[in-house]
Motif scaffolding. Structure first.
Motif, PDB file in Angstrom:
ATOM      1  N   ASN A  38       0.789  -1.228   0.000  1.00 15.66           N
ATOM      2  CA  ASN A  38       0.000   0.000   0.000  1.00 15.66           C
ATOM      3  C   ASN A  38       0.826   1.285   0.000  1.00 15.66           C
ATOM      4  O   ASN A  38       0.320   2.335   0.336  1.00 15.66           O
ATOM      5  N   PHE A  39       2.097   1.227  -0.374  1.00 14.97           N
ATOM      6  CA  PHE A  39       2.885   2.447  -0.513  1.00 14.97           C
ATOM      7  C   PHE A  39       3.135   2.671  -2.008  1.00 14.97           C
ATOM      8  O   PHE A  39       3.070   1.734  -2.803  1.00 14.97           O
ATOM      9  N   PRO A  40       3.408   3.902  -2.424  1.00 13.12           N
ATOM     10  CA  PRO A  40       3.581   4.198  -3.844  1.00 13.12           C
ATOM     11  C   PRO A  40       4.740   3.425  -4.465  1.00 13.12           C
ATOM     12  O   PRO A  40       5.836   3.368  -3.909  1.00 13.12           O
ATOM     13  N   GLY A  41       4.487   2.822  -5.605  1.00 13.28           N
ATOM     14  CA  GLY A  41       5.526   2.102  -6.319  1.00 13.28           C
ATOM     15  C   GLY A  41       4.956   1.287  -7.464  1.00 13.28           C
ATOM     16  O   GLY A  41       3.746   1.161  -7.613  1.00 13.28           O
ATOM     17  N   TYR A  42       5.848   0.760  -8.275  1.00 11.11           N
ATOM     18  CA  TYR A  42       5.501  -0.160  -9.365  1.00 11.11           C
ATOM     19  C   TYR A  42       6.476  -1.314  -9.337  1.00 11.11           C
ATOM     20  O   TYR A  42       7.662  -1.129  -9.050  1.00 11.11           O
ATOM     21  N   TRP A  43       5.987  -2.497  -9.636  1.00  5.67           N
ATOM     22  CA  TRP A  43       6.832  -3.671  -9.819  1.00  5.67           C
ATOM     23  C   TRP A  43       6.811  -3.971 -11.309  1.00  5.67           C
ATOM     24  O   TRP A  43       5.759  -4.030 -11.930  1.00  5.67           O
ATOM     25  N   LEU A  44       7.975  -4.199 -11.886  1.00  3.29           N
ATOM     26  CA  LEU A  44       8.092  -4.509 -13.304  1.00  3.29           C
ATOM     27  C   LEU A  44       8.733  -5.880 -13.455  1.00  3.29           C
ATOM     28  O   LEU A  44       9.648  -6.238 -12.703  1.00  3.29           O
ATOM     29  N   GLN A  45       8.256  -6.648 -14.412  1.00  6.77           N
ATOM     30  CA  GLN A  45       8.713  -8.027 -14.594  1.00  6.77           C
ATOM     31  C   GLN A  45       9.823  -8.087 -15.629  1.00  6.77           C
ATOM     32  O   GLN A  45       9.719  -7.488 -16.706  1.00  6.77           O
ATOM     33  N   VAL A  46      10.892  -8.819 -15.304  1.00  5.04           N
ATOM     34  CA  VAL A  46      12.013  -9.079 -16.212  1.00  5.04           C
ATOM     35  C   VAL A  46      12.268 -10.578 -16.132  1.00  5.04           C
ATOM     36  O   VAL A  46      13.020 -11.039 -15.275  1.00  5.04           O
ATOM     37  N   GLY A  47      11.616 -11.370 -16.972  1.00  3.31           N
ATOM     38  CA  GLY A  47      11.706 -12.822 -16.857  1.00  3.31           C
ATOM     39  C   GLY A  47      11.156 -13.249 -15.502  1.00  3.31           C
ATOM     40  O   GLY A  47      10.046 -12.879 -15.131  1.00  3.31           O
ATOM     41  N   GLU A  48      11.941 -14.005 -14.739  1.00  2.00           N
ATOM     42  CA  GLU A  48      11.516 -14.415 -13.391  1.00  2.00           C
ATOM     43  C   GLU A  48      11.911 -13.392 -12.330  1.00  2.00           C
ATOM     44  O   GLU A  48      11.642 -13.580 -11.153  1.00  2.00           O
ATOM     45  N   PHE A  49      12.565 -12.351 -12.728  1.00  2.00           N
ATOM     46  CA  PHE A  49      13.114 -11.314 -11.863  1.00  2.00           C
ATOM     47  C   PHE A  49      12.203 -10.090 -11.890  1.00  2.00           C
ATOM     48  O   PHE A  49      11.479  -9.871 -12.855  1.00  2.00           O
TER      49      PHE A  49
END
Length: 121
Positions: A38-49
């Protein structure tokens, strides 16, 4: 004996999440991964990483070795067509520094100065 199994993610601080998302999603074409925090951010996918972008107001990444970006903290990503990424980055005005080693790799900086290495597969 216990051992480290694999790398899960790297977290980068950015001052403007939307501006950074444009770089990572639109220029590098990394897809957004689901996240439940619930804090500001984005997760981006790079293969399994994953690459995690987290808000830090007025952030500017350190670059103690401006002559050789690869000798600063950086994230390295393997790409299938380095020339295409080079052209794309140049067209959008992102700074570039080719690898001093002569290998097929370049370094660029995201909008906050985080150094990203792109290396030909």
């Amino acid at each position: 004996m216990a051992m480290v199994m694999r790398s899960l993610h790297v977290a980068l601080l950015v001052s403007d999440l939307e501006r950074s998302l444009e770089f990572y999603r639109d220029v590098l074409e990394l897809p957004i991964a689901p996240r439940s925090l619930n804090f500001p951010g984005y997760w981006l996918q790079v293969g399994e990483f994953q690459l995690h972008l987290m808000q830090a107001e007025a952030w500017q990444a350190p670059c103690p070795r401006p002559d050789k970006w690869g000798r600063n903290p950086h994230v390295a990503l393997q790409v299938d067509d380095l020339s295409d990424f080079k052209d794309r980055l140049e067209a959008q005005g992102y700074p570039l520094q080719m690898s001093a080693s002569g290998r097929a790799a370049l370094f660029t900086q995201d909008p906050d100065g985080n150094i990203i290495e792109l290396s030909q597969a």
